[in-house]
Design a protein around this motif. Structure first.
Motif, mmCIF file in Angstrom:
data_model
loop_
_atom_site.group_PDB
_atom_site.id
_atom_site.type_symbol
_atom_site.label_atom_id
_atom_site.label_comp_id
_atom_site.label_asym_id
_atom_site.label_seq_id
_atom_site.Cartn_x
_atom_site.Cartn_y
_atom_site.Cartn_z
ATOM 1 N N ALA A 30 80.996 59.031 -30.164
ATOM 2 C CA ALA A 30 81.441 57.839 -29.425
ATOM 3 C C ALA A 30 82.948 57.588 -29.476
ATOM 4 O O ALA A 30 83.486 56.902 -28.608
ATOM 5 C CB ALA A 30 80.713 56.605 -29.945
ATOM 6 N N CYS A 31 83.645 58.112 -30.465
ATOM 7 C CA CYS A 31 85.072 57.787 -30.611
ATOM 8 C C CYS A 31 85.871 58.287 -29.398
ATOM 9 O O CYS A 31 85.771 59.455 -29.008
ATOM 10 C CB CYS A 31 85.614 58.415 -31.883
ATOM 11 S SG CYS A 31 87.373 58.120 -32.091
ATOM 12 N N VAL A 32 86.653 57.366 -28.819
ATOM 13 C CA VAL A 32 87.484 57.757 -27.669
ATOM 14 C C VAL A 32 88.958 57.877 -28.060
ATOM 15 O O VAL A 32 89.835 57.951 -27.212
ATOM 16 C CB VAL A 32 87.306 56.750 -26.499
ATOM 17 C CG1 VAL A 32 85.901 56.845 -25.917
ATOM 18 C CG2 VAL A 32 87.610 55.331 -26.953
ATOM 19 N N HIS A 33 89.197 57.848 -29.347
ATOM 20 C CA HIS A 33 90.556 57.984 -29.882
ATOM 21 C C HIS A 33 91.535 56.979 -29.275
ATOM 22 O O HIS A 33 92.664 57.311 -28.947
ATOM 23 C CB HIS A 33 91.067 59.427 -29.724
ATOM 24 C CG HIS A 33 90.301 60.379 -30.587
ATOM 25 N ND1 HIS A 33 89.132 60.987 -30.181
ATOM 26 C CD2 HIS A 33 90.525 60.796 -31.844
ATOM 27 C CE1 HIS A 33 88.663 61.739 -31.161
ATOM 28 N NE2 HIS A 33 89.485 61.645 -32.184
ATOM 29 N N CYS A 34 91.056 55.742 -29.146
ATOM 30 C CA CYS A 34 91.914 54.695 -28.588
ATOM 31 C C CYS A 34 92.933 54.194 -29.619
ATOM 32 O O CYS A 34 93.937 53.589 -29.259
ATOM 33 C CB CYS A 34 91.059 53.528 -28.095
ATOM 34 S SG CYS A 34 90.203 52.668 -29.431
ATOM 35 N N GLY A 35 92.635 54.388 -30.880
ATOM 36 C CA GLY A 35 93.575 53.997 -31.929
ATOM 37 C C GLY A 35 93.534 52.527 -32.306
ATOM 38 O O GLY A 35 94.320 52.075 -33.144
ATOM 39 N N LEU A 36 92.588 51.773 -31.736
ATOM 40 C CA LEU A 36 92.533 50.337 -32.049
ATOM 41 C C LEU A 36 92.201 50.060 -33.522
ATOM 42 O O LEU A 36 92.497 49.000 -34.038
ATOM 43 C CB LEU A 36 91.494 49.644 -31.156
ATOM 44 C CG LEU A 36 91.920 49.399 -29.712
ATOM 45 C CD1 LEU A 36 90.776 48.828 -28.898
ATOM 46 C CD2 LEU A 36 93.114 48.445 -29.674
ATOM 47 N N CYS A 37 91.555 51.031 -34.145
ATOM 48 C CA CYS A 37 91.178 50.818 -35.550
ATOM 49 C C CYS A 37 92.349 51.071 -36.507
ATOM 50 O O CYS A 37 92.301 50.672 -37.669
ATOM 51 C CB CYS A 37 90.017 51.738 -35.927
ATOM 52 S SG CYS A 37 90.367 53.472 -35.597
ATOM 53 N N THR A 38 93.389 51.730 -36.026
ATOM 54 C CA THR A 38 94.412 52.249 -36.932
ATOM 55 C C THR A 38 95.007 51.183 -37.852
ATOM 56 O O THR A 38 94.961 51.299 -39.075
ATOM 57 C CB THR A 38 95.541 52.941 -36.135
ATOM 58 O OG1 THR A 38 94.941 53.905 -35.293
ATOM 59 C CG2 THR A 38 96.533 53.621 -37.063
ATOM 60 N N ASN A 112 86.238 46.590 -36.176
ATOM 61 C CA ASN A 112 87.198 46.403 -35.093
ATOM 62 C C ASN A 112 87.217 47.549 -34.087
ATOM 63 O O ASN A 112 88.156 47.662 -33.297
ATOM 64 C CB ASN A 112 88.595 46.184 -35.689
ATOM 65 C CG ASN A 112 88.695 44.807 -36.325
ATOM 66 O OD1 ASN A 112 88.805 43.808 -35.633
ATOM 67 N ND2 ASN A 112 88.592 44.740 -37.643
ATOM 68 N N CYS A 113 86.189 48.375 -34.086
ATOM 69 C CA CYS A 113 86.116 49.476 -33.109
ATOM 70 C C CYS A 113 85.299 49.033 -31.905
ATOM 71 O O CYS A 113 84.138 48.648 -32.043
ATOM 72 C CB CYS A 113 85.462 50.700 -33.759
ATOM 73 S SG CYS A 113 85.055 51.961 -32.531
ATOM 74 N N PRO A 114 85.883 49.098 -30.693
ATOM 75 C CA PRO A 114 85.139 48.654 -29.512
ATOM 76 C C PRO A 114 83.934 49.542 -29.206
ATOM 77 O O PRO A 114 83.022 49.140 -28.503
ATOM 78 C CB PRO A 114 86.176 48.727 -28.390
ATOM 79 C CG PRO A 114 87.227 49.669 -28.871
ATOM 80 C CD PRO A 114 87.248 49.562 -30.351
ATOM 81 N N MET A 115 83.937 50.769 -29.736
ATOM 82 C CA MET A 115 82.831 51.695 -29.464
ATOM 83 C C MET A 115 81.754 51.628 -30.555
ATOM 84 O O MET A 115 80.772 52.370 -30.505
ATOM 85 C CB MET A 115 83.352 53.140 -29.368
ATOM 86 C CG MET A 115 84.473 53.336 -28.366
ATOM 87 S SD MET A 115 83.992 52.842 -26.705
ATOM 88 C CE MET A 115 82.797 54.102 -26.310
ATOM 89 N N GLY A 116 81.963 50.778 -31.538
ATOM 90 C CA GLY A 116 80.964 50.646 -32.599
ATOM 91 C C GLY A 116 80.908 51.840 -33.533
ATOM 92 O O GLY A 116 79.884 52.108 -34.169
ATOM 93 N N VAL A 117 82.024 52.560 -33.644
ATOM 94 C CA VAL A 117 82.036 53.733 -34.533
ATOM 95 C C VAL A 117 82.147 53.263 -35.985
ATOM 96 O O VAL A 117 83.062 52.520 -36.330
ATOM 97 C CB VAL A 117 83.235 54.652 -34.190
ATOM 98 C CG1 VAL A 117 83.331 55.798 -35.183
ATOM 99 C CG2 VAL A 117 83.088 55.188 -32.772
ATOM 100 N N ASP A 118 81.195 53.699 -36.809
ATOM 101 C CA ASP A 118 81.207 53.247 -38.206
ATOM 102 C C ASP A 118 81.847 54.317 -39.083
ATOM 103 O O ASP A 118 81.190 55.165 -39.670
ATOM 104 C CB ASP A 118 79.777 52.949 -38.665
ATOM 105 C CG ASP A 118 79.764 52.256 -40.025
ATOM 106 O OD1 ASP A 118 80.834 52.121 -40.643
ATOM 107 O OD2 ASP A 118 78.677 51.853 -40.474
HETATM 108 S S1 SF4 Z 1 88.701 52.124 -32.595
HETATM 109 FE FE1 SF4 Z 1 86.806 53.304 -32.529
HETATM 110 S S2 SF4 Z 1 86.984 54.522 -30.659
HETATM 111 FE FE2 SF4 Z 1 89.053 53.778 -31.136
HETATM 112 S S3 SF4 Z 1 89.938 55.415 -32.416
HETATM 113 FE FE3 SF4 Z 1 89.042 53.963 -33.820
HETATM 114 S S4 SF4 Z 1 86.984 54.802 -34.176
HETATM 115 FE FE4 SF4 Z 1 87.734 55.795 -32.333
#
Ligand code: SF4
Ligand code: SF4
Length: 576
Positions: A30-38, A112-118
């Motif tokens: 599911a991760c789209v590498h949006c970087g919002l979690c960083t 805080n991941c919009p894709m629900g990646v745990d």
């Molecule tokens: S916020 Fe979620 S989808 Fe975006 S990079 Fe992080 S893990 Fe991946």
């Protein structure tokens, strides 16, 4: 030529399919590498520009393996989807450094991941893979070994646990000037079985005493188990579901063995999550009892008026640190605040808080990995800033692990602040009911069984002076009649009796469903189990009988006798 794999790397790859379940696969895709979690991660905030701390980078360690071995896209376009296997022990060490040393499994990025990646669940899976091939920090190996072999994660021996409880009980009686306070162990049929963190036995036994005083003054029918008392679970930290299931199973066994109605868990975030939420799955068990955090129990006691508190006794400004496991993973955010506002005068919120709070930085087993201490303390700057901004003098948390993490960072960042648990504050606010001096045996009927009239008179006088009603019997037959007719609350028993021995009487009592719960204090010239004339211990073994609630060898003094009888009544299944 295909690259050669080390033995450990090969074993790790073989283990992969069993560890990566469907849920994890979905999340890995599911991760789209949006970087919002960083910038949700405290490690990233402390190390700007170093992408090896970014949650998505860390998750990619496992994703690359998944793509290389379990996902068809990785087999067809490995370069496109970033598939990469692992070959050498050096690569395993590098993975260890990432998953143990750069993440506390706090789940702030997951939230805080919009894709629900745990991310934290990947990290736990990766830890479990490494543990499977023996690659882990030494501290993790040592703690897991203790929990497997000794039954608790701090290697506390059974005799030390029981000695500590006894010592705490004596201290409590002294502190409250109340001989009726007891810490029952293995009492059967309790409403509450209380399980704790071994840190309490080893480093902070006052929390056991504080909880015991709260249970006592709430009039709770409670006990602590002699085995299966460690509610912490290193299986959550090292990714070993088998360890997780075995450890949680021991606690469940204890509650079922004692026929407890409810399991109350002392303040420990990961212990609560493991025992209450994850444990039944790891142990594959349905539980016939309720489980609750001591936070909820204490709040209920205060709200129902079972204990009285005076908030003025906690006047320093207080803030609350949400344990990641308690708040983010288990949703316990409002109850601790409600409780704090009832037991202290100046509560100040910390920002951000509740599920958005930052980790204490000691989570995920980090306190056992000394090689990463410098990195951990550097990442704690955001937490120190949060604490400082409240202006509070006390930070309260509901997790023993957080206590250690916070204590360390407070010292490192030179904050003027103490760390406390909720139980500390509830206990210090406790208003002990002032009761007219009640004699400790008031309301109890005691049967004194002894063939010597002088002894019956002597013991009877002692018990009456302390408020009991006394019934006497000179032999076993008359004693049995008195038991049937007068239903005593406790029996003192001489083993040497005419015609029928005291042993026989004990056996008859304990095999009779109606009377087996009557506590017995043996007071005999032959009470010593090593005395050659009567092998009472052997008799108990042979008949499969439990030990009597007390043992005294004649001659006995009044104080010693009263203490033994009060204790036996306190540990009985039915009490007043
Ligand atoms: S916020 Fe979620 S989808 Fe975006 S990079 Fe992080 S893990 Fe991946
Ligand atoms: S789980 Fe916590 S420590 Fe780990 S990457 Fe996410 S935010 Fe950072």
């Amino acid at each position: 030529m295909a690259e050669q794999r080390s033995y450990k790397a090969q074993k790790l790859i073989e283990r992969l399919p069993a560890k990566v379940n469907r849920q994890a696969m979905l999340s890995l895709e599911a991760c789209v590498h949006c970087g919002l979690c960083t910038d949700q991660c405290h490690y990233v905030l402390a190390n700007p520009g170093d992408l090896t701390y970014a949650p998505a980078y860390k998750a990619d360690r496992l994703r690359k393996l998944f793509k290389a071995h379990l996902d068809w896209t990785g087999k067809v376009f490995p370069w496109w989807v970033g598939a990469k296997s692992i070959y050498t022990d050096a690569e395993l060490e590098e993975l260890k450094d990432t998953v143990f040393g750069k993440c506390t499994n706090c789940r702030r990025c997951s939230l805080n991941c919009p894709m629900g990646v745990d991310m934290a669940s990947f990290n736990r899976i990766a830890r479990g893979l490494l543990v499977h091939v023996g690659v882990m920090p030494d501290g993790v190996a040592a703690v897991a070994k203790d929990q497997w072999e000794i039954g608790n994660q701090m290697g506390v021996l059974p005799e030390d646990y029981l000695d500590t409880i006894q010592w705490v009980e004596e201290e409590l009686r002294e502190e409250y000037k109340d001989p009726s306070i007891s810490i029952p162990v293995d009492k059967e049929g309790p409403d509450v079985v209380y399980a704790i963190n071994p840190r309490e036995v080893k480093y902070d036994p006052r929390t056991i005493g504080e909880a015991a005083a709260i249970f006592h003054y709430a009039g709770e029918n409670w006990t602590m188990p002699s085995q299966g008392w460690d509610m912490t679970n290193f299986g959550l930290f090292n990714g070993d579901d088998e360890l997780g299931g075995a450890v949680a199973g021991r606690v469940y066994d204890a509650v079922e063995r004692l026929r407890g109605k409810k399991l109350v868990l002392s303040e420990c975030g990961h212990g609560y999550r493991s025992t209450r939420c994850e444990g039944p799955n790891w142990a594959r068990r349905d539980l016939p009892f309720e489980t609750e955090s001591a936070i909820i129990t204490m709040l209920r006691y205060v709200k129902e008026g079972r204990i009285k508190v005076d908030k003025a006794k906690n006047a320093l400004p207080v803030t609350y640190h949400d344990s990641c496991n308690m708040a983010r993973s288990c949703g316990i955010t409002e109850e601790p605040r409600e409780l704090l506002k009832l037991v202290c005068t100046d509560f100040r919120e910390m920002y951000p808080n509740r599920a958005e709070n930052y980790c204490c930085t000691g989570g995920g087993g980090a306190m056992s990995m000394s090689e990463y201490s410098a990195r951990r303390l550097k990442s704690a700057k955001i937490k120190a800033d949060q604490l400082r901004a409240t202006g509070a003098k006390v930070v309260v948390t509901s997790c023993h692990n957080c206590v250690d993490g916070l204590f360390d960072l407070i010292r490192h960042y030179k904050l003027d602040m103490q760390v406390k648990l909720l139980v500390n504050l509830v206990s210090s606010a406790l208003v002990v009911p002032v009761r007219p001096r009640v004699k400790p045996l008031s309301g109890y009927r005691i049967l004194v069984v002894d063939d010597e009239p002088d002894v019956r008179v002597y013991l009877g006088r002692i018990f009456e002076d302390h408020g009991a009603e006394v019934v006497e019997a000179p032999d076993a037959n008359q004693a049995m009649r008195a038991i049937v007719q007068q239903k005593p609350d406790l029996m003192t028993l001489d083993l040497v009796l005419p015609k029928k021995t005291g042993e026989k009487l004990y056996w008859e009592l304990k095999k009779d469903e109606r009377f087996k719960d009557i506590p017995v204090v043996v007071i005999s010239g032959y009470a010593r189990i090593d005395f050659p004339k009567i092998d009472f211990a052997g008799f108990l073994r042979e008949k499969g009988l439990s030990q009597p609630e007390g043992f005294l060898e004649k001659p006995v003094g009044p104080e010693q006798t009263i203490a033994a009888v009060v204790k036996a009544l306190g540990s009985a299944k039915t009490g007043k």
